[in-house]
Design a protein around this motif. Structure first.
Motif, PDB file in Angstrom:
ATOM      1  N   LEU A 230     -14.192 -31.206  46.920  1.00  0.00           N
ATOM      2  CA  LEU A 230     -13.752 -30.522  48.138  1.00  0.00           C
ATOM      3  C   LEU A 230     -13.930 -31.434  49.340  1.00  0.00           C
ATOM      4  N   PRO A 231     -13.201 -31.160  50.409  1.00  0.00           N
ATOM      5  CA  PRO A 231     -13.424 -31.936  51.639  1.00  0.00           C
ATOM      6  C   PRO A 231     -14.836 -31.680  52.186  1.00  0.00           C
ATOM      7  N   VAL A 232     -15.405 -32.707  52.794  1.00  0.00           N
ATOM      8  CA  VAL A 232     -16.767 -32.604  53.329  1.00  0.00           C
ATOM      9  C   VAL A 232     -16.867 -31.457  54.340  1.00  0.00           C
ATOM     10  N   ALA A 233     -15.829 -31.269  55.143  1.00  0.00           N
ATOM     11  CA  ALA A 233     -15.851 -30.194  56.144  1.00  0.00           C
ATOM     12  C   ALA A 233     -15.995 -28.827  55.480  1.00  0.00           C
ATOM     13  N   THR A 234     -15.375 -28.653  54.339  1.00  0.00           N
ATOM     14  CA  THR A 234     -15.482 -27.379  53.614  1.00  0.00           C
ATOM     15  C   THR A 234     -16.877 -27.213  53.034  1.00  0.00           C
ATOM     16  N   VAL A 235     -17.400 -28.261  52.435  1.00  0.00           N
ATOM     17  CA  VAL A 235     -18.730 -28.195  51.824  1.00  0.00           C
ATOM     18  C   VAL A 235     -19.797 -27.923  52.881  1.00  0.00           C
ATOM     19  N   SER A 236     -19.615 -28.455  54.080  1.00  0.00           N
ATOM     20  CA  SER A 236     -20.620 -28.271  55.130  1.00  0.00           C
ATOM     21  C   SER A 236     -20.732 -26.821  55.582  1.00  0.00           C
ATOM     22  N   LEU A 237     -19.782 -25.998  55.244  1.00  0.00           N
ATOM     23  CA  LEU A 237     -19.825 -24.583  55.641  1.00  0.00           C
ATOM     24  C   LEU A 237     -20.872 -23.786  54.877  1.00  0.00           C
ATOM     25  N   TYR A 238     -21.436 -24.366  53.803  1.00  0.00           N
ATOM     26  CA  TYR A 238     -22.417 -23.614  53.017  1.00  0.00           C
ATOM     27  C   TYR A 238     -23.604 -23.176  53.882  1.00  0.00           C
ATOM     28  N   GLY A 239     -23.938 -23.968  54.887  1.00  0.00           N
ATOM     29  CA  GLY A 239     -25.057 -23.614  55.771  1.00  0.00           C
ATOM     30  C   GLY A 239     -24.804 -22.348  56.566  1.00  0.00           C
ATOM     31  N   TYR A 240     -23.537 -22.031  56.783  1.00  0.00           N
ATOM     32  CA  TYR A 240     -23.181 -20.801  57.490  1.00  0.00           C
ATOM     33  C   TYR A 240     -22.984 -19.640  56.529  1.00  0.00           C
ATOM     34  N   VAL A 241     -22.392 -19.922  55.386  1.00  0.00           N
ATOM     35  CA  VAL A 241     -22.022 -18.866  54.442  1.00  0.00           C
ATOM     36  C   VAL A 241     -23.194 -18.417  53.578  1.00  0.00           C
ATOM     37  N   ASN A 242     -24.002 -19.344  53.117  1.00  0.00           N
ATOM     38  CA  ASN A 242     -25.076 -19.037  52.173  1.00  0.00           C
ATOM     39  C   ASN A 242     -26.057 -17.979  52.685  1.00  0.00           C
ATOM     40  N   PRO A 243     -26.561 -18.060  53.926  1.00  0.00           N
ATOM     41  CA  PRO A 243     -27.491 -17.017  54.384  1.00  0.00           C
ATOM     42  C   PRO A 243     -26.853 -15.622  54.420  1.00  0.00           C
ATOM     43  N   SER A 244     -25.577 -15.558  54.789  1.00  0.00           N
ATOM     44  CA  SER A 244     -24.902 -14.256  54.832  1.00  0.00           C
ATOM     45  C   SER A 244     -24.747 -13.673  53.440  1.00  0.00           C
ATOM     46  N   ILE A 245     -24.384 -14.505  52.480  1.00  0.00           N
ATOM     47  CA  ILE A 245     -24.259 -14.040  51.092  1.00  0.00           C
ATOM     48  C   ILE A 245     -25.614 -13.584  50.570  1.00  0.00           C
TER      49      ILE A 245
END
Length: 93
Positions: free
Chosen positions: A44-59
């Motif tokens: 995946l593009p690095v920009a997409t992978v970097s979103l885990y920091g935003y998405v993971n806590p919400s999940i």
């Protein structure tokens, strides 16, 4: 580590269940998480992978509510909106 450093080591108590959970999270969770992150970086593009920091806590909050019946509080929603909007109340301006 902090508990040991300040002399509270005698208050630590590990049951067989908590010890196994710690071992599982340390090895299986860390290896699984690192492997998934490395795989994502490769595919995946690095920009997409970097979103885990935003998405993971919400999940994590949603799964805690659905699976473990943990209460969902207003502060959870506020924290999530602050995190996704980039608003950091502790950040100096």
């Amino acid at each position: 580590m902090v508990a040991l450093a300040i002399g509270e080591g005698s208050r630590l108590a590990f049951s067989p269940r908590s010890t196994m959970a710690l071992v599982y999270l340390t090895f299986v969770g860390a290896i699984g998480g690192f492997s998934a992150y490395a795989y994502a970086l490769k595919h995946l593009p690095v920009a997409t992978v970097s979103l885990y920091g935003y998405v993971n806590p919400s999940i994590t909050v949603v799964l805690g509510t659905l699976v473990l019946q943990e209460p969902l509080q207003r502060s959870d929603g506020r924290g999530g909106s602050d995190r996704t909007s980039g608003n950091d109340p502790g950040q100096a301006e």
